[in-house]
Scaffold this active site. Structure first.
Site, mmCIF file in Angstrom:
data_model
loop_
_atom_site.group_PDB
_atom_site.id
_atom_site.type_symbol
_atom_site.label_atom_id
_atom_site.label_comp_id
_atom_site.label_asym_id
_atom_site.label_seq_id
_atom_site.Cartn_x
_atom_site.Cartn_y
_atom_site.Cartn_z
ATOM 1 N N CYS A 192 0.839 -1.196 0.000
ATOM 2 C CA CYS A 192 0.000 0.000 0.000
ATOM 3 C C CYS A 192 0.873 1.245 0.000
ATOM 4 O O CYS A 192 2.044 1.217 0.330
ATOM 5 C CB CYS A 192 -0.869 0.007 1.241
ATOM 6 S SG CYS A 192 -1.643 -1.582 1.541
ATOM 7 N N ARG A 203 3.221 1.696 -6.785
ATOM 8 C CA ARG A 203 3.265 0.594 -5.812
ATOM 9 C C ARG A 203 2.123 -0.385 -6.026
ATOM 10 O O ARG A 203 2.070 -1.441 -5.422
ATOM 11 C CB ARG A 203 3.226 1.149 -4.382
ATOM 12 C CG ARG A 203 4.396 2.026 -4.019
ATOM 13 C CD ARG A 203 4.176 2.738 -2.678
ATOM 14 N NE ARG A 203 4.105 1.799 -1.569
ATOM 15 C CZ ARG A 203 5.189 1.371 -0.897
ATOM 16 N NH1 ARG A 203 6.371 1.780 -1.282
ATOM 17 N NH2 ARG A 203 5.080 0.539 0.102
ATOM 18 N N TRP A 209 -3.332 -2.069 -1.371
ATOM 19 C CA TRP A 209 -3.009 -3.294 -2.113
ATOM 20 C C TRP A 209 -3.600 -4.408 -1.261
ATOM 21 O O TRP A 209 -3.080 -4.738 -0.196
ATOM 22 C CB TRP A 209 -1.497 -3.426 -2.261
ATOM 23 C CG TRP A 209 -1.027 -4.734 -2.791
ATOM 24 C CD1 TRP A 209 -0.632 -5.827 -2.077
ATOM 25 C CD2 TRP A 209 -0.905 -5.120 -4.164
ATOM 26 N NE1 TRP A 209 -0.278 -6.848 -2.906
ATOM 27 C CE2 TRP A 209 -0.433 -6.455 -4.194
ATOM 28 C CE3 TRP A 209 -1.134 -4.482 -5.378
ATOM 29 C CZ2 TRP A 209 -0.201 -7.146 -5.385
ATOM 30 C CZ3 TRP A 209 -0.901 -5.179 -6.562
ATOM 31 C CH2 TRP A 209 -0.443 -6.489 -6.557
ATOM 32 N N ASN A 247 -0.468 -0.156 6.348
ATOM 33 C CA ASN A 247 0.190 -0.973 5.326
ATOM 34 C C ASN A 247 0.854 -2.117 6.086
ATOM 35 O O ASN A 247 1.665 -1.888 6.964
ATOM 36 C CB ASN A 247 1.257 -0.136 4.587
ATOM 37 C CG ASN A 247 2.040 -0.972 3.589
ATOM 38 O OD1 ASN A 247 1.628 -2.093 3.264
ATOM 39 N ND2 ASN A 247 3.158 -0.451 3.114
ATOM 40 N N GLY A 248 0.452 -3.360 5.785
ATOM 41 C CA GLY A 248 1.058 -4.499 6.481
ATOM 42 C C GLY A 248 0.015 -5.565 6.771
ATOM 43 O O GLY A 248 -1.089 -5.554 6.239
ATOM 44 N N GLU A 266 14.366 -21.322 -16.072
ATOM 45 C CA GLU A 266 14.072 -19.941 -15.658
ATOM 46 C C GLU A 266 15.272 -19.034 -15.903
ATOM 47 O O GLU A 266 15.125 -17.907 -16.364
ATOM 48 C CB GLU A 266 13.676 -19.908 -14.178
ATOM 49 C CG GLU A 266 13.422 -18.537 -13.604
ATOM 50 C CD GLU A 266 12.310 -17.767 -14.308
ATOM 51 O OE1 GLU A 266 11.536 -18.370 -15.088
ATOM 52 O OE2 GLU A 266 12.233 -16.529 -14.097
ATOM 53 N N LYS A 316 15.065 -15.685 -18.173
ATOM 54 C CA LYS A 316 15.466 -14.356 -17.684
ATOM 55 C C LYS A 316 16.485 -13.711 -18.610
ATOM 56 O O LYS A 316 16.357 -12.561 -18.987
ATOM 57 C CB LYS A 316 16.039 -14.482 -16.262
ATOM 58 C CG LYS A 316 14.999 -14.688 -15.193
ATOM 59 C CD LYS A 316 14.339 -13.413 -14.775
ATOM 60 C CE LYS A 316 12.893 -13.200 -15.074
ATOM 61 N NZ LYS A 316 11.948 -14.189 -15.340
ATOM 62 N N GLU A 322 14.937 -12.822 -22.138
ATOM 63 C CA GLU A 322 13.830 -11.854 -22.239
ATOM 64 C C GLU A 322 14.285 -10.427 -21.901
ATOM 65 O O GLU A 322 13.612 -9.471 -22.282
ATOM 66 C CB GLU A 322 12.653 -12.255 -21.374
ATOM 67 C CG GLU A 322 12.848 -12.157 -19.883
ATOM 68 C CD GLU A 322 11.541 -12.415 -19.132
ATOM 69 O OE1 GLU A 322 10.464 -12.058 -19.633
ATOM 70 O OE2 GLU A 322 11.614 -12.985 -18.034
ATOM 71 N N HIS A 380 22.169 -36.139 -25.719
ATOM 72 C CA HIS A 380 21.182 -36.589 -26.736
ATOM 73 C C HIS A 380 21.022 -35.552 -27.833
ATOM 74 O O HIS A 380 19.915 -35.331 -28.321
ATOM 75 C CB HIS A 380 19.850 -36.868 -26.029
ATOM 76 C CG HIS A 380 19.945 -37.927 -24.991
ATOM 77 N ND1 HIS A 380 20.057 -39.270 -25.287
ATOM 78 C CD2 HIS A 380 20.041 -37.840 -23.639
ATOM 79 C CE1 HIS A 380 20.168 -39.974 -24.180
ATOM 80 N NE2 HIS A 380 20.167 -39.128 -23.148
ATOM 81 N N LYS A 428 3.617 -7.047 -19.182
ATOM 82 C CA LYS A 428 3.690 -7.607 -17.829
ATOM 83 C C LYS A 428 2.643 -8.705 -17.658
ATOM 84 O O LYS A 428 2.876 -9.699 -16.995
ATOM 85 C CB LYS A 428 3.468 -6.511 -16.779
ATOM 86 C CG LYS A 428 3.555 -7.015 -15.340
ATOM 87 C CD LYS A 428 4.912 -7.648 -15.038
ATOM 88 C CE LYS A 428 4.971 -8.299 -13.681
ATOM 89 N NZ LYS A 428 6.169 -9.151 -13.508
#
Ligand code: AGP
Length: 607
Positions: A2, A27, A75, A101-102, A483, A487, A490, A506, A602
């Protein structure tokens, strides 16, 4: 996470607060609100959705020119993003307004006590409970400072709060534990906020508030106290030279590097409320209403798919549940054979990925129940799921997913432990060791990250001209190899392939030459000897190797990258950031648009 702002000064508070919230929009949020006090009355305006919705409401309601107040962009963590759950919250007698916030971990028991005392609640949030607890404190304490201290000494969890009351016009209180809070010191005005951009246009004089500190500001004064003892705390004013954009990244150059460094906190936040520390037991209320699945179909895309592949290993090993991991765009068109009554687990950071949503729809049509593992409260995946587990990673701004994957792996590990215990098939040593050691990972990672970044910078300069990379791993590190390759390609646009290291012979090994480097996961586990022999094959053909490994491991390669060793599968949480940092430092060195790589979005909300 938040956005919060408190103001005490000489200007009309509402427009200043709303503009401050606008500078905190990055945020991420899903509702917003502002509260001021005038003539011993609280003026409260809140709206679900973006700040435009709040602006519309404010335009219709002629708020006064009160010169102090608080504002919040929420948030959602507890309670869906609707107006009644938006902040600020008022106590039940409407004498106090508070923003938060929390996560208050013990809010349920506090709420029960307050309900028994006749308190009424208007929302589903943990924040409103804290607001009413402060009101309860006000009945036994002479002022707001002591009431807030009294209340905060009873809560467990994370908070950054700002509070105003009709009793003390012109005064804003604030306090924090484990959630960000800074104070801005102006001329005839003072500010508190979750982040510097909120007040940067008015002052560059900043006081950083630490955990356990309680702040009192008026237009002409600021004081900081120890929240428990109310002893005054000496604080230093620092001058900030950032511009607003740099301030939004907390001084980091990109959101991606900021989010990589947020991963220790992300793990803590994902574990919060899900590990009973006294009993060293995993508690997952989100899925306690269902039986452990007979068989699990994981549906996801991209990085989330890689997280699913990793989760498969642990859920099968620890919970003895057969797991199929499906690329959502394949799953949705192959008319899969799914047993009625089965369970699908959809993993999605955004909760809006079209292919994953289509996979959910198909699974539901075939009679499966759905668990949604996502990061955005109230997202489409959350709404379409029968059970929802939030990863609590906070908004992920950079297109390249980093901290979200870290939180997904944390959640998948918790599910494997929880189901393994529910079924009585996980051995007690593994269970207690995982539950215990996971809690130390955040501090170990926090300590290790700076040196990891330096090593990534060294290696990225050496290999930035490579045209292609292999990323190799076995077992749990095979998904990480995939991954790491994703990364790198991209964000740096260098071609990279993730491969099971046993697969090299192989065919792919035909590609190896001195200009085709290999990034290997060679950490100290039972498969290491096999990985080592695969790397010897690569070296025999002139391939250069960067190897993530642990101290003392017998490995002779061009570049050892030694990481602190932890217990078993938890080494993943140390290795993953190394892969992310290598990709980040390479892309940054090459001058790429790290946070917004070409051709990418995104959230892929179309097929
Ligand atoms: C990860 O770096 C990518 N940005 C992408 O693969 C992403 O993981 C994928 O699109 C899935 O997104 P989701 O988790 O929001 O569903």
């Amino acid at each position: 996470m938040c956005g919060i702002i408190g103001y005490a000064g000489h200007r009309p508070a509402v427009p200043l607060i709303v503009e401050g919230l606008r500078r905190l929009e990055y945020r991420g949020y899903d509702s917003a609100g502002v509260a001021t006090v005038q003539n011993k009355e609280i003026e409260l305006v809140r709206a679900a959705g973006k700040l435009a919705a709040l602006d519309e409401k404010l335009a219709r309601k002629n708020v006064t020119n009160s010169t102090f107040g608080v504002g919040h962009t929420r948030w959602a963590t507890h309670g869906v993003p609707v107006e009644r759950n938006a902040h600020p919250h008022l106590d039940h007698e409407k004498n106090i307004a508070m923003i938060h916030n929390g996560i208050i971990e013990n809010y349920q028991e506090i709420k029960t006590e307050l309900l028994a005392k006749g308190y009424e609640f208007r929302s589903d949030t943990d924040s409103e409970v804290l607001c009413n607890l402060i009101a309860e404190g006000r009945k036994h304490n002479p002022n707001m400072l002591e009431s807030i201290s009294w209340a905060l000494n009873q809560v467990e969890g994370a908070y950054a709060i700002a509070v105003v009351s009709i009793d003390e016009p012109g005064t804003v209180y604030a306090a924090r534990v484990a959630s960000p809070m800074v104070m801005g010191v102006g001329t005839g005005e003072n500010f508190v906020a979750s982040d510097i951009p909120a007040f940067l246009p008015y002052t560059r004089e900043v006081v950083f508030i630490e955990d356990g500190e309680l702040v009192k500001i008026t237009s002409s004064s600021w004081e900081v106290f120890n929240v428990e003892t109310l002893e005054p705390v000496e604080k230093e004013i620092k001058t900030i030279n950032w511009d607003v954009q740099a301030a939004q990244k907390g001084g980091y150059k990109h959101f991606m590097i900021k989010e990589i460094f947020e991963q220790p906190k992300v793990i803590s936040d994902c574990l919060a409320g899900r590990v009973d520390q006294a009993k060293n037991e995993i508690v997952l209320p989100e899925v306690e209403g269902m039986e452990p699945p007979e068989r699990l179909h994981i549906i996801a895309c991209g990085t989330s798919y890689h997280a699913g592949l990793w989760g498969k290993y642990l859920i099968e090993q620890w919970a003895k549940i057969p797991v199929e991991v499906e690329i959502a765009s394949e799953f949705r068109y192959r008319d899969p054979l799914l047993a009625k009554g089965g369970v699908a687990l959809a993993i999605s950071q955004s909760g809006e990925t079209a292919d994953t949503l289509a996979g959910i729809k198909l699974a539901k049509e075939k009679g499966l129940s759905i668990i949604g593992l996502c990061n955005v409260v109230g997202s489409s995946v959350a709404r379409e799921s029968d059970y929802v587990m939030y990863t609590q990673a906070g908004p992920e701004i950079s297109v390249a997913s980093t901290k979200a994957m870290c939180s997904q792996l944390t959640a998948l590990m918790l599910l494997a432990l929880y189901w393994g215990k529910r079924k009585g098939v996980i051995d007690a040593t593994t269970y207690s060791r995982a539950a215990q050691d996971m809690r130390s990972i955040p501090s170990i990672l926090e300590t290790a990250l700076p040196a990891m970044r330096s090593r990534a910078q060294e290696l990225s300069r050496e290999y930035s001209e490579a045209n292609s990379f292999f990323f190799l791993g076995r077992g749990l590190y095979f998904p990480l190899a995939l991954e790491g390759a994703l990364k790198l390609k991209e964000i740096s646009y260098i071609h990279a392939e993730g491969y099971a290291s046993g697969e090299m012979k192989h065919g792919p090994i035909a590609l190896i030459d001195p200009k085709f480097p290999t990034f290997a996961m060679a950490l100290n586990d039972e498969l290491f000897p096999k990985v080592k022999s695969n790397l010897v094959e690569v070296q025999a053909r002139g391939g250069e190797i960067i190897a993530l490994t642990n101290p003392g491991v017998d490995l002779d390669v061009e570049h050892r990258w030694s990481l602190p060793e932890v217990w078993g599968p938890l080494n993943t949480f140390i290795a993953l950031p190394a892969l992310q940092l290598f990709a980040y430092e390479t892309a940054d060195y090459l001058g790429k648009d790290v946070d917004q790589p070409r051709n990418l979005a995104k959230s892929v909300t179309v097929e």
